[in-house]
Design a protein around this motif. Structure first.
Motif, PDB file in Angstrom:
ATOM      1  N   GLY A 111       0.834  -1.204   0.000  1.00 31.49           N
ATOM      2  CA  GLY A 111       0.000   0.000   0.000  1.00 31.49           C
ATOM      3  C   GLY A 111       0.864   1.248   0.000  1.00 31.49           C
ATOM      4  O   GLY A 111       1.958   1.273  -0.552  1.00 31.49           O
ATOM      5  N   LEU A 112       0.379   2.299   0.636  1.00 35.72           N
ATOM      6  CA  LEU A 112       1.176   3.513   0.739  1.00 35.72           C
ATOM      7  C   LEU A 112       2.363   3.330   1.669  1.00 35.72           C
ATOM      8  O   LEU A 112       3.383   3.983   1.526  1.00 35.72           O
ATOM      9  CB  LEU A 112       0.304   4.679   1.221  1.00 35.72           C
ATOM     10  CG  LEU A 112      -0.691   5.214   0.189  1.00 35.72           C
ATOM     11  CD1 LEU A 112      -1.563   6.279   0.809  1.00 35.72           C
ATOM     12  CD2 LEU A 112       0.041   5.771  -1.020  1.00 35.72           C
ATOM     13  N   GLY A 113       2.235   2.387   2.616  1.00 35.81           N
ATOM     14  CA  GLY A 113       3.370   2.035   3.464  1.00 35.81           C
ATOM     15  C   GLY A 113       3.975   3.247   4.143  1.00 35.81           C
ATOM     16  O   GLY A 113       3.310   3.989   4.857  1.00 35.81           O
ATOM     17  N   GLY A 114       5.267   3.447   3.904  1.00 34.20           N
ATOM     18  CA  GLY A 114       5.982   4.588   4.477  1.00 34.20           C
ATOM     19  C   GLY A 114       6.987   5.093   3.472  1.00 34.20           C
ATOM     20  O   GLY A 114       7.121   4.558   2.368  1.00 34.20           O
ATOM     21  N   ILE A 115       7.716   6.132   3.845  1.00 32.68           N
ATOM     22  CA  ILE A 115       8.660   6.746   2.910  1.00 32.68           C
ATOM     23  C   ILE A 115      10.100   6.345   3.200  1.00 32.68           C
ATOM     24  O   ILE A 115      11.024   6.861   2.585  1.00 32.68           O
ATOM     25  CB  ILE A 115       8.527   8.281   2.922  1.00 32.68           C
ATOM     26  CG1 ILE A 115       8.897   8.855   4.298  1.00 32.68           C
ATOM     27  CG2 ILE A 115       7.117   8.695   2.503  1.00 32.68           C
ATOM     28  CD1 ILE A 115       8.959  10.382   4.319  1.00 32.68           C
ATOM     29  N   GLN A 116      10.305   5.405   4.125  1.00 27.43           N
ATOM     30  CA  GLN A 116      11.654   4.966   4.454  1.00 27.43           C
ATOM     31  C   GLN A 116      12.115   3.872   3.483  1.00 27.43           C
ATOM     32  O   GLN A 116      11.311   3.243   2.809  1.00 27.43           O
ATOM     33  CB  GLN A 116      11.691   4.446   5.895  1.00 27.43           C
ATOM     34  CG  GLN A 116      11.276   5.476   6.935  1.00 27.43           C
ATOM     35  CD  GLN A 116      12.127   6.738   6.874  1.00 27.43           C
ATOM     36  OE1 GLN A 116      13.338   6.661   6.714  1.00 27.43           O
ATOM     37  NE2 GLN A 116      11.481   7.887   6.976  1.00 27.43           N
ATOM     38  N   PRO A 117      13.427   3.611   3.409  1.00 27.85           N
ATOM     39  CA  PRO A 117      13.951   2.681   2.401  1.00 27.85           C
ATOM     40  C   PRO A 117      13.519   1.242   2.624  1.00 27.85           C
ATOM     41  O   PRO A 117      13.327   0.799   3.755  1.00 27.85           O
ATOM     42  CB  PRO A 117      15.478   2.824   2.551  1.00 27.85           C
ATOM     43  CG  PRO A 117      15.684   3.330   3.944  1.00 27.85           C
ATOM     44  CD  PRO A 117      14.508   4.217   4.218  1.00 27.85           C
ATOM     45  N   ALA A 118      13.391   0.508   1.519  1.00 25.71           N
ATOM     46  CA  ALA A 118      13.032  -0.909   1.566  1.00 25.71           C
ATOM     47  C   ALA A 118      13.515  -1.581   0.291  1.00 25.71           C
ATOM     48  O   ALA A 118      13.979  -0.919  -0.649  1.00 25.71           O
ATOM     49  CB  ALA A 118      11.524  -1.077   1.725  1.00 25.71           C
ATOM     50  N   GLN A 119      13.418  -2.909   0.274  1.00 22.69           N
ATOM     51  CA  GLN A 119      13.750  -3.695  -0.913  1.00 22.69           C
ATOM     52  C   GLN A 119      12.614  -4.660  -1.244  1.00 22.69           C
ATOM     53  O   GLN A 119      12.818  -5.692  -1.868  1.00 22.69           O
ATOM     54  CB  GLN A 119      15.056  -4.471  -0.684  1.00 22.69           C
ATOM     55  CG  GLN A 119      16.272  -3.565  -0.543  1.00 22.69           C
ATOM     56  CD  GLN A 119      17.556  -4.344  -0.303  1.00 22.69           C
ATOM     57  OE1 GLN A 119      17.563  -5.369   0.368  1.00 22.69           O
ATOM     58  NE2 GLN A 119      18.649  -3.860  -0.851  1.00 22.69           N
ATOM     59  N   SER A 120      11.425  -4.271  -0.859  1.00 18.75           N
ATOM     60  CA  SER A 120      10.275  -5.170  -0.966  1.00 18.75           C
ATOM     61  C   SER A 120       9.615  -5.178  -2.342  1.00 18.75           C
ATOM     62  O   SER A 120       8.551  -5.769  -2.516  1.00 18.75           O
ATOM     63  CB  SER A 120       9.239  -4.810   0.106  1.00 18.75           C
ATOM     64  OG  SER A 120       8.999  -3.419   0.126  1.00 18.75           O
ATOM     65  N   MET A 166      15.475  -1.303 -15.705  1.00 24.06           N
ATOM     66  CA  MET A 166      15.146  -0.642 -14.442  1.00 24.06           C
ATOM     67  C   MET A 166      16.386  -0.479 -13.582  1.00 24.06           C
ATOM     68  O   MET A 166      17.203  -1.394 -13.474  1.00 24.06           O
ATOM     69  CB  MET A 166      14.098  -1.452 -13.670  1.00 24.06           C
ATOM     70  CG  MET A 166      13.782  -0.894 -12.284  1.00 24.06           C
ATOM     71  SD  MET A 166      12.468  -1.780 -11.415  1.00 24.06           S
ATOM     72  CE  MET A 166      11.023  -1.091 -12.241  1.00 24.06           C
ATOM     73  N   ILE A 167      16.534   0.688 -12.991  1.00 28.60           N
ATOM     74  CA  ILE A 167      17.483   0.900 -11.904  1.00 28.60           C
ATOM     75  C   ILE A 167      16.667   0.832 -10.620  1.00 28.60           C
ATOM     76  O   ILE A 167      15.774   1.651 -10.403  1.00 28.60           O
ATOM     77  CB  ILE A 167      18.180   2.264 -11.996  1.00 28.60           C
ATOM     78  CG1 ILE A 167      18.906   2.430 -13.333  1.00 28.60           C
ATOM     79  CG2 ILE A 167      19.132   2.453 -10.814  1.00 28.60           C
ATOM     80  CD1 ILE A 167      20.173   1.653 -13.475  1.00 28.60           C
ATOM     81  N   MET A 168      16.949  -0.171  -9.781  1.00 30.92           N
ATOM     82  CA  MET A 168      16.207  -0.312  -8.537  1.00 30.92           C
ATOM     83  C   MET A 168      17.119   0.056  -7.373  1.00 30.92           C
ATOM     84  O   MET A 168      18.039  -0.684  -7.018  1.00 30.92           O
ATOM     85  CB  MET A 168      15.664  -1.734  -8.366  1.00 30.92           C
ATOM     86  CG  MET A 168      14.600  -1.797  -7.270  1.00 30.92           C
ATOM     87  SD  MET A 168      13.642  -3.329  -7.275  1.00 30.92           S
ATOM     88  CE  MET A 168      14.620  -4.340  -6.198  1.00 30.92           C
ATOM     89  N   GLY A 169      16.860   1.230  -6.814  1.00 31.20           N
ATOM     90  CA  GLY A 169      17.549   1.671  -5.612  1.00 31.20           C
ATOM     91  C   GLY A 169      16.604   1.603  -4.428  1.00 31.20           C
ATOM     92  O   GLY A 169      15.624   0.878  -4.422  1.00 31.20           O
ATOM     93  N   ASP A 170      16.898   2.361  -3.409  1.00 28.20           N
ATOM     94  CA  ASP A 170      15.985   2.453  -2.271  1.00 28.20           C
ATOM     95  C   ASP A 170      16.053   3.865  -1.730  1.00 28.20           C
ATOM     96  O   ASP A 170      16.875   4.678  -2.166  1.00 28.20           O
ATOM     97  CB  ASP A 170      16.337   1.416  -1.188  1.00 28.20           C
ATOM     98  CG  ASP A 170      17.739   1.589  -0.630  1.00 28.20           C
ATOM     99  OD1 ASP A 170      18.008   2.638  -0.002  1.00 28.20           O
ATOM    100  OD2 ASP A 170      18.575   0.687  -0.797  1.00 28.20           O
ATOM    101  N   GLY A 171      15.171   4.156  -0.780  1.00 34.07           N
ATOM    102  CA  GLY A 171      15.075   5.516  -0.268  1.00 34.07           C
ATOM    103  C   GLY A 171      16.365   6.042   0.322  1.00 34.07           C
ATOM    104  O   GLY A 171      16.643   7.249   0.263  1.00 34.07           O
TER     105      GLY A 171
END
Length: 355
Positions: A111-120, A166-171
């Motif tokens: 969902g909207l979750g949060g704005i912190q980094p993840a790899q999900s 795709m470049i997949m980074g995180d927050g």
């Protein structure tokens, strides 16, 4: 390479894209990648490019489809919920065999979750995401410098294989600032020709048609089979992976992106305590470095593997497939924006070692 400058990851991605020949950017703001779009908004008009903030993520990805079909180097960026909205368009782009670059600066979910980094978003990126049998080239940088370096690679490989990359980074990567050196700007004349693009016939050739709709089953199957052959070539030739102290390692971590940096520190801590640890860092998540992992699994020195992720455990499935039952595979992960430190990784690793 020019001298290094201190930049945020998001801004480095944007600057590197422009230098790689990207002249069209369509996007929509969402944390934690908004700085990328803001940088493009400032720089594109100054450097002969077009920036457009679309009315939605869905509109943005379909604008990418149009520009890519016309042969342009085009990019979009978003973060997890926004990438979900783009999935139908990404599938259309893959089905039309069009090159483009998509940036996902991953945040916690679902969902909207949060704005912190993840790899999900690993499953979403590497297993298709949208409908149909297709893949993206997926690059996973672990530093701001690598973000800048992989952008040019992503554009070139997307053009070479006519597919989205795709470049997949995180927050964390998107927001952190590090010194970065950029390649010189590409000469537009050095970019590959695209004779398949819809650039107008000038009455000199047959018209090109960009399409992903094929109502004849035999035709669609043949196109899909040809695409799978291309994917097989990519799996044979485009795997990128880094190994750290794996030659004599008994415990081998597998981690990518930001968490790989932290895991490397955990390897050093374990080595100081006399525990032979190593790290395999996938740089391409698709194609996945299956052979590199299997080679270490088959070695007599290795005793166990441990996937470390900022998720509930997604990459671990590919690690298990690569290890192919030769050694046990353990997992340690945090989610929701939580980032484990090296001490936590070491503590968890020791619990597995002592089993």
């Amino acid at each position: 390479m020019e001298k290094k400058v201190l930049m945020k990851g998001n801004e480095a991605l944007a600057e590197a894209a422009i230098r790689s020949g990207c002249r069209f950017f369509f996007g929509y703001p969402i944390t934690p990648q908004t700085e990328l779009a803001a940088y493009m908004a400032k720089q594109m008009p100054k450097r002969g490019g077009t920036f457009l903030q679309a009315e939605s993520e869905i509109a943005a990805i379909n604008m990418v489809y149009g520009a890519a079909g016309a042969g342009a180097r085009v990019m979009t960026s978003s973060s997890s919920p926004g990438i979900s909205l783009k999935q139908e368009g990404i599938s259309y782009i893959a089905g039309a065999d069009l090159p483009c670059v998509i940036i996902n600066i991953v945040r916690g979910g679902p969902g909207l979750g949060g704005i912190q980094p993840a790899q999900s978003d690993y499953f979403q990126a590497t297993k298709g995401g949208g409908h149909g049998d297709y893949h993206l080239l997926v690059f996973a940088p672990s530093s701001v410098q690598e973000m800048a370096d992989l952008i040019g690679t992503a554009f070139d490989k997307a053009d070479q294989y006519r597919m989205p990359a795709m470049i997949m980074g995180d927050g964390m990567l998107g927001q952190m600032m590090e010194p970065v050196a950029f390649q010189e700007e590409r000469d537009p004349s050095s970019l590959p020709e695209k004779p398949w693009a819809t650039t107008g016939t000038m009455m000199k050739r047959k018209k090109n048609i960009i399409n992903s709709l094929y109502l004849t089953p035999e035709e669609l199957e043949n196109l899909n089979n040809d695409r799978q052959k291309r994917y097989q070539t990519i799996m044979e030739n485009e795997v990128r992976v880094e190994e750290y102290q794996t030659e004599d390692a008994e415990l081998i971590f597998v981690a990518y992106g930001t968490i790989a940096r932290i895991t490397m520190s955990a390897v050093n801590m374990l080595r100081e305590e006399g525990i032979k640890a190593g790290l395999i860092r996938p740089i391409t998540l698709w194609p996945f470095p299956t052979e590199a992992i299997y080679a270490r699994a088959a070695a007599e020195t290795s005793k166990a593997f441990m996937a470390v992720e900022m998720s509930q455990g997604q990459m671990i499935e590919d690690v298990r497939l690569a290890v192919n039952g030769k050694k046990p595979v353990y997992f340690y992960g945090r989610n929701g924006g939580m980032v484990p430190d090296q001490e936590a990784i070491v503590k968890q690793a020791k619990q597995y070692i002592c089993k």
